[in-house]
Design an enzyme around this catalytic site. Sequence first.
Site, mmCIF file in Angstrom:
data_model
loop_
_atom_site.group_PDB
_atom_site.id
_atom_site.type_symbol
_atom_site.label_atom_id
_atom_site.label_comp_id
_atom_site.label_asym_id
_atom_site.label_seq_id
_atom_site.Cartn_x
_atom_site.Cartn_y
_atom_site.Cartn_z
ATOM 1 N N GLY A 134 0.752 -1.142 0.005
ATOM 2 C CA GLY A 134 0.044 -0.057 0.000
ATOM 3 C C GLY A 134 0.773 1.266 -0.067
ATOM 4 N N PRO A 172 7.024 6.750 -5.824
ATOM 5 C CG PRO A 172 8.088 8.390 -4.650
ATOM 6 C CD PRO A 172 7.989 7.027 -4.644
ATOM 7 C CG LEU A 173 5.185 6.219 -11.594
ATOM 8 C CD1 LEU A 173 3.999 6.535 -12.698
ATOM 9 C CD2 LEU A 173 5.834 4.677 -11.772
ATOM 10 C CG LEU A 224 19.166 11.698 -9.214
ATOM 11 C CD1 LEU A 224 19.074 12.390 -10.449
ATOM 12 C CD2 LEU A 224 19.701 12.582 -7.928
ATOM 13 C CD1 TRP A 238 26.963 2.675 -11.012
ATOM 14 C CD2 TRP A 238 26.338 2.598 -12.845
ATOM 15 N NE1 TRP A 238 27.782 1.837 -11.709
ATOM 16 C CE2 TRP A 238 27.440 1.895 -12.863
ATOM 17 C CE3 TRP A 238 26.031 2.924 -14.371
ATOM 18 C CZ2 TRP A 238 28.152 1.170 -14.015
ATOM 19 C CZ3 TRP A 238 26.578 2.148 -15.381
ATOM 20 C CH2 TRP A 238 27.737 1.426 -15.141
ATOM 21 C CG ASP A 296 18.375 3.364 -7.721
ATOM 22 O OD1 ASP A 296 17.361 2.357 -7.485
ATOM 23 O OD2 ASP A 296 19.373 2.985 -8.301
ATOM 24 C CE1 TYR A 344 25.332 1.172 -8.859
ATOM 25 C CE2 TYR A 344 23.715 3.034 -7.973
ATOM 26 C CZ TYR A 344 23.803 1.921 -8.838
ATOM 27 O OH TYR A 344 22.864 1.281 -9.401
ATOM 28 C CE LYS A 353 19.904 -0.253 -7.534
ATOM 29 N NZ LYS A 353 20.207 1.014 -7.286
ATOM 30 C CG HIS A 409 23.445 -4.129 -7.487
ATOM 31 N ND1 HIS A 409 24.200 -3.147 -6.988
ATOM 32 C CD2 HIS A 409 23.322 -4.096 -8.720
ATOM 33 C CE1 HIS A 409 24.264 -2.175 -7.814
ATOM 34 N NE2 HIS A 409 23.699 -2.738 -8.807
ATOM 35 C CB SER A 458 19.964 2.041 -18.622
ATOM 36 O OG SER A 458 21.283 1.769 -17.953
ATOM 37 C CB SER A 474 23.064 3.769 -20.421
ATOM 38 O OG SER A 474 22.532 4.100 -19.275
ATOM 39 N NE ARG A 511 22.118 16.652 -20.691
ATOM 40 C CZ ARG A 511 23.317 16.489 -21.162
ATOM 41 N NH1 ARG A 511 24.361 15.692 -20.317
ATOM 42 N NH2 ARG A 511 24.088 16.936 -22.037
#
Length: 320
Positions: free
Chosen positions: A9, A13-14, A17, A20, A43, A48, A76, A109, A207, A211, A264
């Site tokens: 539930g 958010p779709l 950021l 990587w 993310d 990373y 991850k 991962h 990606s 990428s 961007r």
Amino acid sequence: MMEVKLFTGASFPLVGLGTWKSKKGDVESAVKISIDAGYRHIDCAAAYGNEKEVGDALKEKIGTVCKRTDLFIVSKLWNTKHAANDVRPACMETLKDLGLDYIDLYLIHWPIGFKAGDDKFPKNPDGSMLYSDTHYNETWAAMEKLVEEGLVKHIGLSNFNSKQIDEIMSVAKIQPAVLQVECHPYVIQKELIAHAAKYGIVTTAYSPLGSPNRPRVEPGPSLLDDPKIVEMAKKYNKTAAQVLIRFQVERKIAVIPKSVTPERIKANFDVFDFSLSGEDLAILESYNRNWRACYPVIVVDGKTVPRDGKHPLFPFHIPY
């Protein structure tokens, strides 16, 4: 901002950021700019190497621009930490670096485990990888304990194929909430996304722009420069990148474009004021050729080869 609901539930958010390949020194400002621009999904990953910088940005923005509960933070578990007794310490290290009490979503991962230790990419003398014997089912049981302890809210998978998802579901006490995979018009992942959805698993596309700078055996085509996509973008008064991000949003797939450039970062989030026509969605889907930009490679005996291609758990041996 558009969201989808996870099986718990919770709102996911779709647009988020991606971090990587965001260098130290760049990623902190990128996260700050993204939160100021309205992003609430960030993310991350231990592999990373920049989670401390992400944490510095979160520390500044939580309590001033947003509340902790407004944010959806993803991290991850890296391949060297698959053994059951390594999972909690790895999670605690990420929590410490991010400066958080809990993670909203913690993913495995890759389905393949590397030899345990501090070396992220342990190798044999010839350059081939050193693997562990730990199966991801064992890892999953340890991930479930993180949820039970309240260290993470949801757990999920990254780079797993349909058979591997089935296997996890057959042993799971707590099901995966999210599957994160490479996804863009050259690899639209229609079958895999539908397979995950049968279990109530939401997909995240990494990606999403193809990428072009990713390491691979052979260089591939560029979506951002494709004449049809560029022309399509002009029709909506948008950029090719915005069209590719909106493509995933229309499909109710979360999407995590990476950028450290302020303009961007803002533009990648500016995708909620237009919709792609059914005809244009069909055109973008028609690009599918099951081509992956993210195909890890290594040098073995002087030759560039797929990193894990010979491993029995390599996820790309089957169509999906």
